[in-house]
Design a protein around this motif. Structure first.
Motif: not given
Length: 291
Positions: A79-80, A165, A175, A178, A180-185, A188
């Motif tokens: 994550r991140g 990064r 920036k 991110d 990765g943040d888009f995927w996580e949101q 989950n």
């Protein structure tokens, strides 16, 4: 017995494999012929079936799954830790941020933006397609050249990975998102970046042994984090020790030791989304070496 092994010269990979290739653990007579290549070159080698064991992006794995299966050890998930889309122009960065936040329709100008990507089959490019499907004017570059190409005006946007990064802000770049943040949101789940795969045709016990050895190499690295410092530094793009270990801390974690249920679920989610969008070919092959 000697097996060919490919991984990148980036600190996370050299940290993981140091104990294995320098025999700080007992390899049981197995030797490894190592090739250091950038991820996109490793992806292409996997498509041709050139290596017994190799690091590749999870996006590329979808195109190599008939010849390779995924080991539980050695992966980069977390994550991140996702790729970043960056710009030289802060106004352009804000414009694209608003477009993503509102799910708006891109203008002709935005559709014509030239984006430097670290390779067609990288997970970074897959995530870019999920976030900005209309941005199609892409130029494949070696990942370490993307920042400079952006600064030189060769490209309008850059998709950066690995240690970049930590360097883009100091170079006056901005920036956009991110990914990765888009995927996580949206899922989950941790972001699957790269994994270690092994030839399906190898002896089953040998494959399990290699998986165990890579896990032991990761465990050795966790227990002795400075053991491979000189080796890691000799291949790192950024030579400062602090930057190298920031990079390692981001990409080497519990998923590198063992994917576990959560890691496997994230990888399966990525494959399912890609297949649903017809971004990857169908397959009836199992993804994972172990059940």
């Amino acid at each position: 017995m000697k097996l060919t092994l490919g991984f990148s010269p980036c600190p996370n990979d050299t940290f993981i494999f140091d104990a294995l290739i320098h025999r700080k653990i007992d390899t049981g007579g197995i030797a490894f012929d190592v090739q250091y290549r950038d991820v996109e070159t490793l992806n292409e080698k996997a498509f041709r079936g050139e290596l017994d064991i190799t690091k590749l992006s999870y996006h590329a794995f979808a195109y190599a799954v008939n010849d390779y299966e995924l080991l539980d050890a050695g992966s980069a998930l977390g994550r991140g830790v996702g790729p970043l889309l960056i710009a030289k122009d802060p106004e352009l960065a804000r414009e694209l941020q608003e477009l993503l936040a509102t799910a708006g329709k891109p203008t002709d100008r935005e559709k014509n933006l030239k984006i430097g990507i670290p390779g067609k089959y990288t997970t970074a490019n897959f995530l870019l397609g999920l976030a900005f499907p209309a941005l199609q004017h892409k130029v494949a570059l070696v990942f370490s050249d993307i920042e400079q190409a952006l600064l030189d005006g060769v490209i309008d946007l850059g998709l950066i990975i690995h240690e970049n990064r930590f360097t883009y802000e100091a170079k006056g770049l901005y920036k956009v998102v991110d990914l990765g943040d888009f995927w996580e949101q949206t899922t989950n789940s941790p972001i699957p970046l790269g994994g270690i795969v092994i030839k399906r045709g190898l002896d089953e016990q040998l494959k399990l042994t290699v998986n165990r050895l890579i896990r032991e190499s990761v465990q050795f690295a966790f227990a002795h984090p400075k053991s491979g410092l000189d080796y890691i530094r000799s291949y790192a793009q950024e030579m400062e020790e602090e930057v190298m270990y920031k990079h390692i801390d981001l990409y080497v974690n519990r998923y590198s030791e063992h994917l576990g249920t959560e890691g496997r679920r994230a990888i399966q989610e990525m494959f399912d989304q890609a297949r649903a969008r017809q971004l990857i070919p169908p397959t009836d092959k199992r993804l994972f070496l172990t059940a």
